[in-house]
Design an enzyme around this catalytic site. Structure first.
Site, PDB file in Angstrom:
ATOM      1  N   HIS A  55      77.107 -28.514  -2.295  1.00  0.00           N
ATOM      2  CA  HIS A  55      77.386 -29.785  -1.612  1.00  0.00           C
ATOM      3  C   HIS A  55      78.390 -30.618  -2.432  1.00  0.00           C
ATOM      4  O   HIS A  55      79.320 -31.205  -1.880  1.00  0.00           O
ATOM      5  CB  HIS A  55      76.110 -30.627  -1.466  1.00  0.00           C
ATOM      6  CG  HIS A  55      75.054 -30.046  -0.575  1.00  0.00           C
ATOM      7  ND1 HIS A  55      73.747 -29.888  -0.977  1.00  0.00           N
ATOM      8  CD2 HIS A  55      75.089 -29.598   0.704  1.00  0.00           C
ATOM      9  CE1 HIS A  55      73.034 -29.391   0.020  1.00  0.00           C
ATOM     10  NE2 HIS A  55      73.820 -29.190   1.047  1.00  0.00           N
TER      11      HIS A  55
ATOM     12  N   LYS B 176      61.840 -32.216  10.384  1.00  0.00           N
ATOM     13  CA  LYS B 176      61.889 -31.398   9.170  1.00  0.00           C
ATOM     14  C   LYS B 176      60.927 -31.953   8.135  1.00  0.00           C
ATOM     15  O   LYS B 176      60.847 -33.166   7.947  1.00  0.00           O
ATOM     16  CB  LYS B 176      63.303 -31.437   8.577  1.00  0.00           C
ATOM     17  CG  LYS B 176      64.225 -30.361   9.113  1.00  0.00           C
ATOM     18  CD  LYS B 176      65.475 -30.306   8.258  1.00  0.00           C
ATOM     19  CE  LYS B 176      66.349 -29.117   8.607  1.00  0.00           C
ATOM     20  NZ  LYS B 176      67.594 -29.096   7.819  1.00  0.00           N
TER      21      LYS B 176
ATOM     22  N   ARG C 116      79.534 -21.705   4.833  1.00  0.00           N
ATOM     23  CA  ARG C 116      79.247 -20.674   3.828  1.00  0.00           C
ATOM     24  C   ARG C 116      79.527 -19.299   4.399  1.00  0.00           C
ATOM     25  O   ARG C 116      80.589 -18.749   4.257  1.00  0.00           O
ATOM     26  CB  ARG C 116      77.784 -20.764   3.378  1.00  0.00           C
ATOM     27  CG  ARG C 116      77.557 -21.826   2.333  1.00  0.00           C
ATOM     28  CD  ARG C 116      76.117 -22.213   2.241  1.00  0.00           C
ATOM     29  NE  ARG C 116      75.642 -22.803   3.490  1.00  0.00           N
ATOM     30  CZ  ARG C 116      74.496 -23.411   3.633  1.00  0.00           C
ATOM     31  NH1 ARG C 116      73.667 -23.481   2.636  1.00  0.00           N
ATOM     32  NH2 ARG C 116      74.158 -23.935   4.779  1.00  0.00           N
TER      33      ARG C 116
ATOM     34  N   SER D  44      70.032 -25.354  -0.139  1.00  0.00           N
ATOM     35  CA  SER D  44      68.902 -26.150  -0.633  1.00  0.00           C
ATOM     36  C   SER D  44      67.603 -25.373  -0.485  1.00  0.00           C
ATOM     37  O   SER D  44      66.742 -25.413  -1.371  1.00  0.00           O
ATOM     38  CB  SER D  44      68.799 -27.466   0.144  1.00  0.00           C
ATOM     39  OG  SER D  44      69.957 -28.223  -0.040  1.00  0.00           O
TER      40      SER D  44
HETATM   41  P1  ADP Z   1      71.672 -28.752   7.089  1.00  0.00           P
HETATM   42  O1  ADP Z   1      72.789 -29.127   7.998  1.00  0.00           O
HETATM   43  O2  ADP Z   1      71.000 -27.480   7.454  1.00  0.00           O
HETATM   44  O3  ADP Z   1      70.721 -29.847   6.795  1.00  0.00           O
HETATM   45  P2  ADP Z   1      72.493 -28.952   4.372  1.00  0.00           P
HETATM   46  O4  ADP Z   1      71.928 -30.274   4.283  1.00  0.00           O
HETATM   47  O5  ADP Z   1      71.996 -27.939   3.388  1.00  0.00           O
HETATM   48  O6  ADP Z   1      72.415 -28.345   5.786  1.00  0.00           O
HETATM   49  O7  ADP Z   1      74.071 -28.989   4.194  1.00  0.00           O
HETATM   50  C1  ADP Z   1      74.908 -29.975   4.738  1.00  0.00           C
HETATM   51  C2  ADP Z   1      76.295 -29.410   4.857  1.00  0.00           C
HETATM   52  O8  ADP Z   1      76.701 -28.825   3.634  1.00  0.00           O
HETATM   53  C3  ADP Z   1      76.440 -28.293   5.890  1.00  0.00           C
HETATM   54  O9  ADP Z   1      77.713 -28.402   6.474  1.00  0.00           O
HETATM   55  C4  ADP Z   1      76.352 -27.042   5.069  1.00  0.00           C
HETATM   56  O10 ADP Z   1      77.024 -25.965   5.685  1.00  0.00           O
HETATM   57  C5  ADP Z   1      77.068 -27.476   3.826  1.00  0.00           C
HETATM   58  N1  ADP Z   1      76.672 -26.693   2.663  1.00  0.00           N
HETATM   59  C6  ADP Z   1      75.434 -26.476   2.180  1.00  0.00           C
HETATM   60  N2  ADP Z   1      75.451 -25.683   1.101  1.00  0.00           N
HETATM   61  C7  ADP Z   1      76.766 -25.370   0.877  1.00  0.00           C
HETATM   62  C8  ADP Z   1      77.455 -24.558  -0.072  1.00  0.00           C
HETATM   63  N3  ADP Z   1      76.801 -23.886  -1.011  1.00  0.00           N
HETATM   64  N4  ADP Z   1      78.798 -24.477   0.012  1.00  0.00           N
HETATM   65  C9  ADP Z   1      79.456 -25.142   0.996  1.00  0.00           C
HETATM   66  N5  ADP Z   1      78.869 -25.909   1.931  1.00  0.00           N
HETATM   67  C10 ADP Z   1      77.538 -26.021   1.878  1.00  0.00           C
END
Ligand code: ADP
Length: 162
Positions: A17, A41, A90, A128
């Site tokens: 992130h 969630k 990803r 995460s």
């Molecule tokens: P969600 O939308 O499932 O709640 P997250 O909170 O984990 O997802 O992630 C928020 C954003 O960050 C999403 O666009 C996700 O694709 C991106 N993201 C999460 N982990 C990574 C990573 N390792 N590299 C690039 N982008 C990521």
């Protein structure tokens, strides 16, 4: 002026992130990291804890704001005057969901553009949920999350166990 919203659960924020935030900042004037308070969630960290964690990762940037939102992302983006939604991509597995969301959001708010950033090679496998799972079973997540987040994870998981 380009105002981007980077939405997500951030439960907890990972180095993947952080990489997206840092690179995204080069493309906009202001970046709002928006923590989703999705009640469906069950999160390990409260919204307030997630906000504090993210703020602590970017102590010096006055162009980054950390906030929370519920309801429709496009409504939040419009209310904040944002013209861009920033998302990280990803693997192929992210694509279908992101593709659907981007089209739905563009239908709901045509003026708000979704911009995708490809993950950095070193973080393409980091999520995460995987970080939580590895930490739950005592594995090291060092290098995948900032040290302060790693400490908070350990503490929270110990609290949950006792
Ligand atoms: P969600 O939308 O499932 O709640 P997250 O909170 O984990 O997802 O992630 C928020 C954003 O960050 C999403 O666009 C996700 O694709 C991106 N993201 C999460 N982990 C990574 C990573 N390792 N590299 C690039 N982008 C990521």
């Amino acid at each position: 002026m380009i105002i981007a919203v980077y939405p997500g659960s951030f439960d907890p924020i990972t180095n993947g992130h952080i990489n997206i935030v840092e690179r995204g900042l080069d493309l906009c004037d202001k970046l709002i990291v928006a923590v989703s308070t999705n009640i469906r969630k069950t999160n390990l960290f409260t919204t307030e804890e997630r906000i504090e964690m993210i703020r602590a990762c970017f102590p010096d940037s006055d162009r980054i704001e950390v906030d929370a939102f519920d309801g429709l992302l496009v409504d939040y983006a419009r209310a904040r005057g944002a013209n861009v939604i920033l998302r990280g991509l990803r693997a192929i597995s992210d694509f279908e969901f992101e593709f659907q969301m981007a089209h739905m959001n563009s239908r709901l708010a045509p003026a708000v553009e979704t911009v995708f950033m490809m993950t950095s090679a070193e973080y393409f496998y980091v999520s995460s949920s995987l970080v939580r799972e590895v930490a739950t079973f005592g594995g090291s997540v060092s290098g995948l999350v900032p040290p302060a987040v790693e400490r908070m994870l350990r503490t929270r998981l110990e609290q949950k166990r006792s």
